[in-house]
Write a protein that holds these residues in place. Structure first.
Motif, short mmCIF file in Angstrom:
data_model
loop_
_atom_site.label_atom_id
_atom_site.label_comp_id
_atom_site.label_asym_id
_atom_site.label_seq_id
_atom_site.Cartn_x
_atom_site.Cartn_y
_atom_site.Cartn_z
N THR A 124 165.36 57.27 -78.48
CA THR A 124 164.62 56.24 -77.75
C THR A 124 165.11 56.19 -76.30
N GLN A 125 164.21 55.74 -75.43
CA GLN A 125 164.57 55.53 -74.03
C GLN A 125 163.90 54.23 -73.59
N ALA A 126 164.69 53.35 -72.98
CA ALA A 126 164.14 52.08 -72.51
C ALA A 126 163.60 52.24 -71.09
N ALA A 127 162.38 51.76 -70.88
CA ALA A 127 161.75 51.78 -69.55
C ALA A 127 161.90 50.41 -68.92
N GLY A 128 162.57 50.35 -67.77
CA GLY A 128 162.63 49.08 -67.04
C GLY A 128 161.27 48.81 -66.40
N LEU A 129 160.88 47.54 -66.27
CA LEU A 129 159.59 47.22 -65.66
C LEU A 129 159.58 47.69 -64.21
N GLY A 130 158.56 48.44 -63.85
CA GLY A 130 158.43 48.92 -62.47
C GLY A 130 159.25 50.16 -62.16
N GLU A 131 160.07 50.60 -63.09
CA GLU A 131 160.92 51.78 -62.86
C GLU A 131 160.09 53.06 -62.97
N ALA A 132 160.18 53.92 -61.95
CA ALA A 132 159.43 55.18 -61.98
C ALA A 132 160.17 56.19 -62.85
N ILE A 133 159.49 56.71 -63.85
CA ILE A 133 160.10 57.67 -64.76
C ILE A 133 159.30 58.96 -64.70
N ALA A 134 159.99 60.08 -64.44
CA ALA A 134 159.31 61.38 -64.33
C ALA A 134 159.29 62.07 -65.68
N LEU A 135 158.11 62.50 -66.09
CA LEU A 135 157.93 63.30 -67.31
C LEU A 135 157.20 64.56 -66.87
N ASN A 136 157.90 65.68 -66.82
CA ASN A 136 157.40 66.87 -66.13
C ASN A 136 157.04 66.45 -64.70
N ASP A 137 155.84 66.78 -64.22
CA ASP A 137 155.54 66.29 -62.86
C ASP A 137 154.56 65.11 -62.88
N VAL A 138 154.64 64.34 -63.94
CA VAL A 138 153.88 63.09 -64.04
C VAL A 138 154.87 61.93 -63.90
N THR A 139 154.45 60.87 -63.18
CA THR A 139 155.29 59.69 -63.06
C THR A 139 154.68 58.55 -63.84
N VAL A 140 155.48 57.89 -64.67
CA VAL A 140 154.97 56.74 -65.41
C VAL A 140 155.77 55.50 -65.04
N THR A 141 155.08 54.35 -65.02
CA THR A 141 155.75 53.06 -64.80
C THR A 141 155.17 52.05 -65.78
#
Ligand code: ZN
Ligand code: ZN
Length: 336
Positions: free
Chosen positions: A71-88
């Motif tokens: 598991t990985q926790a996503a902070g609100l508004g934190e930019a997370i890179a997955l390959n060359d896609v960014t998710v928030t």
């Protein structure tokens, strides 16, 4: 690139090829991004899950610690890179921990909002509009007939009934994640300070909410063993809707059956379910919230999923906004 190259439906769920992940997949996958803890969106058995801390905690409470390989926790508004896609992740206002997921690639942004509402709810962070090129909206209550009244009015009707019928127990059916805690919190905000009795199926999640700083007041198990039936005269008992069909519900003195759901707008539905006191309290957007949110995102294109897709698609077209149904399968609305 076309939007459908960034996200498109597959049998497992909504898939992002350049990022190689699924959003709310209904079958086990390698990498899942999960919007919230309702069982139709959050399933166990994925190799890895990326979600808010609270959604991960809720999944562990419901499925056990081993619900995913990693598991990985996503902070609100934190930019997370997955390959060359960014998710928030951004708050969705649906239940505790619920988030919309913004997916960005080569200057295009798609927001998958999961389930969301705009009515104020003291048990979770409010929905945050995110501007985007494509907005994916649910349409559970996507017909103009669905307009949810203020939740405070609905709770006032429940409290009035407890005063009118002090010898009867009020059994309130509410979904175990989100709705039940919202109903309890609304009762507290309306000044109700007696213990609230809860079905065992609500204990863990309600305890988690309390631990996250959402004050629900004194909760007591709704078990008869410790006392007599009359202990529940005038009491408010909250339980999952499924419990109302079994023997558990018949223990209480002359119970008044209440049900907190957006579907209670449909009288026939309340009647068929034997609901004496329907409470129109929904964790989904009503028609006005859906259409206002679509405009607010500024999206040029709308993808509509679970619910009354056609009506909302038609509305978009009349407003000059491109729209299409997504036809995702496997979402049953655990928390309407
Ligand atoms: Zn939901
Ligand atoms: Zn849903």
């Amino acid at each position: 690139m076309r939007a459908s190259d960034l996200l498109h439906p597959r049998p497992e769920g909504l898939y992002c090829p350049p990022g190689d992940f699924f959003i709310d997949p209904v079958r086990p996958v390698n990498r899942a991004l999960v919007t919230h803890g309702h069982s139709d969106h959050a399933r166990s058995g994925h190799r890895s899950v990326l979600a808010t801390r609270q959604t991960l905690d809720i999944m562990a409470l419901r499925y056990g610690e081993g619900f995913a390989g990693a598991t990985q926790a996503a902070g609100l508004g934190e930019a997370i890179a997955l390959n060359d896609v960014t998710v928030t992740f951004h708050p969705a206002g649906h239940v505790l921990g619920s988030a919309q997921i913004a997916v960005e690639h080569q200057g295009m942004r798609i927001v998958a909002s999961g389930d969301y509402k705009r009515q104020k709810d003291a048990t979770c962070l409010p929905f945050e509009p995110v501007t985007c090129d494509v907005f994916i909206t649910e349409a559970t209550f996507g017909l103009p007939v669905f307009r949810h009244p203020p939740d405070t009015e609905e709770i006032a009707r429940l409290l009035k009934s407890t005063v009118q019928f002090p010898e009867r127990a009020h059994l309130v059916g509410a979904y175990a994640l989100g709705k039940a805690q919202r109903v309890m919190r609304l009762l507290r905000d309306a000044g109700y300070d007696k213990p609230i009795h809860i079905h065992g199926a609500l204990a863990k999640l309600s305890g988690y909410y309390q631990g996250q700083g959402i004050d629900l007041g004194t909760l007591e198990p709704a078990t008869i063993e410790t006392g007599g039936r009359q202990d529940f005269a005038g009491a408010i008992v909250v339980g999952p809707p499924s419990a109302f069909a079994d023997r558990w519900a018949r223990r209480f003195p002359d119970p008044i059956s209440c049900f907190a759901s957006g579907w209670m707008r449909i009288r026939r539905r309340a009647k068929q379910g034997g609901v004496e006191l329907p409470l129109i309290i929904s964790d989904h957007s009503d028609w006005d919230e859906l259409t206002a949110t679509i405009k607010e995102t500024g999206a040029g294109e709308i993808w509509v999923t679970h619910g009354r897709e056609e009506a909302l698609v038609r509305w978009c077209e009349l407003e000059g906004i491109a729209a299409r149904p997504l036809h995702l399968v496997g979402y049953e609305d655990e928390g309407d």
